[in-house]
Motif scaffolding. Structure first.
Motif, short mmCIF file in Angstrom:
data_model
loop_
_atom_site.label_atom_id
_atom_site.label_comp_id
_atom_site.label_asym_id
_atom_site.label_seq_id
_atom_site.Cartn_x
_atom_site.Cartn_y
_atom_site.Cartn_z
N SER A 45 21.95 23.56 5.10
CA SER A 45 22.78 24.90 5.00
C SER A 45 23.26 25.18 3.55
CB SER A 45 23.94 24.91 5.82
OG SER A 45 24.98 23.89 5.34
N GLU A 46 23.27 23.96 2.82
CA GLU A 46 23.45 24.19 1.42
C GLU A 46 22.64 24.65 0.54
OE1 GLU A 46 26.94 23.71 -0.08
OE2 GLU A 46 27.51 23.64 1.97
N ALA A 47 21.41 24.24 0.94
CA ALA A 47 20.14 24.83 0.23
C ALA A 47 20.03 26.43 0.62
CB ALA A 47 18.76 23.97 0.71
N TRP A 48 20.16 26.41 1.81
CA TRP A 48 20.24 28.08 2.11
C TRP A 48 21.09 28.67 1.46
CZ3 TRP A 48 23.99 31.32 4.16
CH2 TRP A 48 23.35 32.83 4.56
N ALA A 49 22.50 28.42 1.23
CA ALA A 49 23.33 29.28 0.35
C ALA A 49 22.96 29.30 -0.88
CB ALA A 49 24.64 28.40 0.45
N LEU A 50 22.10 28.42 -1.55
CA LEU A 50 21.95 28.44 -2.91
C LEU A 50 20.59 29.43 -3.05
CD1 LEU A 50 22.01 24.82 -4.20
CD2 LEU A 50 23.67 26.58 -4.71
N ASP A 51 20.04 29.66 -2.17
CA ASP A 51 18.64 30.66 -2.07
C ASP A 51 18.43 31.25 -0.68
OD1 ASP A 51 16.49 31.84 -2.89
OD2 ASP A 51 15.23 30.12 -3.11
N PRO A 52 19.18 31.87 -0.31
CA PRO A 52 18.92 32.85 1.08
C PRO A 52 17.97 33.66 0.80
CG PRO A 52 21.11 33.63 -0.06
CD PRO A 52 20.55 32.60 -0.91
N TRP A 53 17.28 34.19 -0.22
CA TRP A 53 16.37 34.88 -0.34
C TRP A 53 15.02 34.18 0.06
CZ3 TRP A 53 15.46 40.12 -1.11
CH2 TRP A 53 14.22 40.46 -1.84
N ALA A 54 14.71 33.09 -0.34
CA ALA A 54 13.51 32.44 0.16
C ALA A 54 13.86 31.22 1.25
CB ALA A 54 13.15 31.55 -1.04
N ARG A 55 14.94 31.00 1.57
CA ARG A 55 15.33 30.09 2.30
C ARG A 55 15.83 30.86 3.67
NH1 ARG A 55 15.13 24.60 1.31
NH2 ARG A 55 14.83 24.14 -0.79
N ARG A 56 15.48 29.84 4.87
CA ARG A 56 16.02 30.45 6.13
C ARG A 56 16.49 29.47 7.08
NH1 ARG A 56 11.84 33.07 8.30
NH2 ARG A 56 10.40 32.64 6.85
N PRO A 57 17.67 30.23 7.83
CA PRO A 57 18.29 29.12 8.74
C PRO A 57 17.46 28.57 9.76
CG PRO A 57 19.70 31.27 8.38
CD PRO A 57 18.33 31.34 7.81
N PRO A 58 17.26 27.42 10.36
CA PRO A 58 16.51 26.98 11.36
C PRO A 58 16.40 28.24 12.45
CG PRO A 58 18.31 25.41 11.07
CD PRO A 58 18.48 26.63 10.23
N GLY A 59 15.15 28.73 12.36
CA GLY A 59 14.78 29.88 13.56
C GLY A 59 15.22 30.80 13.21
N GLY A 60 15.80 31.31 12.14
CA GLY A 60 16.27 32.57 11.66
C GLY A 60 15.45 33.22 10.59
N GLU A 61 16.04 33.95 9.70
CA GLU A 61 15.18 34.67 8.67
C GLU A 61 15.75 34.71 7.40
OE1 GLU A 61 14.90 39.05 9.26
OE2 GLU A 61 16.89 39.10 9.90
N THR A 62 14.83 34.64 6.41
CA THR A 62 15.27 35.07 5.08
C THR A 62 15.68 36.27 4.57
OG1 THR A 62 13.02 35.68 4.11
CG2 THR A 62 13.48 33.32 4.34
N ALA A 63 16.65 36.20 3.65
CA ALA A 63 17.02 37.35 3.07
C ALA A 63 15.94 38.52 2.50
CB ALA A 63 18.19 37.28 1.82
N ALA A 64 14.83 37.91 2.21
CA ALA A 64 13.37 38.61 1.66
C ALA A 64 12.98 39.25 3.00
CB ALA A 64 12.54 37.90 1.03
N GLU A 65 13.01 38.73 4.19
CA GLU A 65 12.57 39.21 5.40
C GLU A 65 13.42 40.58 5.91
OE1 GLU A 65 10.37 35.49 7.39
OE2 GLU A 65 12.30 35.80 7.53
N LEU A 66 14.63 40.22 5.99
CA LEU A 66 15.85 41.61 5.81
C LEU A 66 15.39 42.57 4.99
CD1 LEU A 66 19.14 41.52 7.17
CD2 LEU A 66 18.79 42.35 4.81
N TRP A 67 15.50 42.12 3.80
CA TRP A 67 15.19 43.23 2.71
C TRP A 67 14.04 44.03 3.12
CZ3 TRP A 67 11.60 44.29 -1.20
CH2 TRP A 67 12.16 45.09 -2.40
N ALA A 68 12.81 43.54 3.56
CA ALA A 68 11.51 44.27 3.86
C ALA A 68 11.62 45.14 4.82
CB ALA A 68 10.56 43.10 3.82
#
Length: 173
Positions: free
Chosen positions: A95-118
Motif C-alpha cells: 500500500s505504501e508503494a501504491w501511495a507513492l505511485d498510483p499512476w503505475a501501481r494497482r491495489p491487489p485486484g484493482g486498477e491503476t490511476a492510468a487505467e482510470l485516466w484512460a
C-alpha cells in the motif's frame, strides 16, 4: 454544448474506510443535498450520465427521472482487495508503494490511476462528440480529476490532490 460534472452527494460510510467501487449508503441528508444540487444547476438537464454506484445513480435520477444513462467508465477507482476495509488495516509495503505511485501501481485486484485516466478519456471523447445540449454527468472525485487532466492537458499528478467536494458542480470542457 452545455455539460457539467457533478460529484455525488455525501455518503454514510465510516471514516477511514476505503471505498471506490463499494456501494456505500447515502447520507441521511441526501434529499436536501440533491435539492441543493438541482437549485445550483445552470439549467435543467435533458440527459444525465451516471456512474453505476448507487450514490451517483440516486442523484442522477433526482435530476432527470427516466433520462439517465449508466456508464461503467464513470466508476470510481477500483481498489480491489482494499475495498470496504479500513485504510489502517492494510498499511504495508504494497500500500505504501501504491501511495507513492498510483499512476503505475494497482491495489491487489484493482486498477491503476492510468487505467482510470484512460477510461475517462474515452468516455469524455464520446460525450463531447455527441454535442448533446444540457448534459449532466454524475460521478466521483477521481473521475472529475481525470476529466480535468484531459481537458486542461495538465498531468494527472497535478490534479490528483485538487479538492472536489460532494455535490460540487463544475462546467466540463
Amino acid at each position: 454544448m452545455n455539460l457539467v460534472l457533478i460529484r455525488h452527494t455525501r455518503v454514510a460510510a465510516p471514516a477511514g474506510v476505503c471505498f471506490g467501487r463499494t456501494d456505500v449508503p447515502l447520507a441521511p441528508t441526501f434529499a436536501e443535498e440533491a435539492a441543493a444540487v438541482r437549485a445550483r444547476l445552470p439549467w435543467t438537464p435533458r440527459a444525465v450520465w451516471s456512474s453505476p454506484a448507487r450514490r451517483c445513480r440516486a442523484l442522477a435520477e433526482s435530476l432527470a427521472p427516466g433520462a439517465v444513462c449508466v456508464d461503467p467508465r464513470l466508476q470510481a477507482l477500483d481498489f480491489g482487495a482494499w475495498e470496504g476495509r479500513r485504510w489502517d488495516e492494510f498499511r504495508d509495503a504494497e500500500s505504501e508503494a501504491w501511495a507513492l505511485d498510483p499512476w503505475a501501481r494497482r491495489p491487489p485486484g484493482g486498477e491503476t490511476a492510468a487505467e482510470l485516466w484512460a477510461r475517462v478519456g474515452a468516455v469524455r471523447a464520446e460525450l463531447l462528440a455527441r454535442a448533446e445540449q444540457r448534459l449532466a454527468i454524475v460521478t466521483h472525485a477521481g473521475v472529475i480529476r481525470a476529466w480535468r487532466s484531459h481537458a486542461t492537458g495538465r498531468p494527472w499528478a497535478d490534479v490528483f490532490a485538487e479538492p472536489v467536494e460532494c455535490g460540487e458542480i463544475e462546467p466540463a470542457m
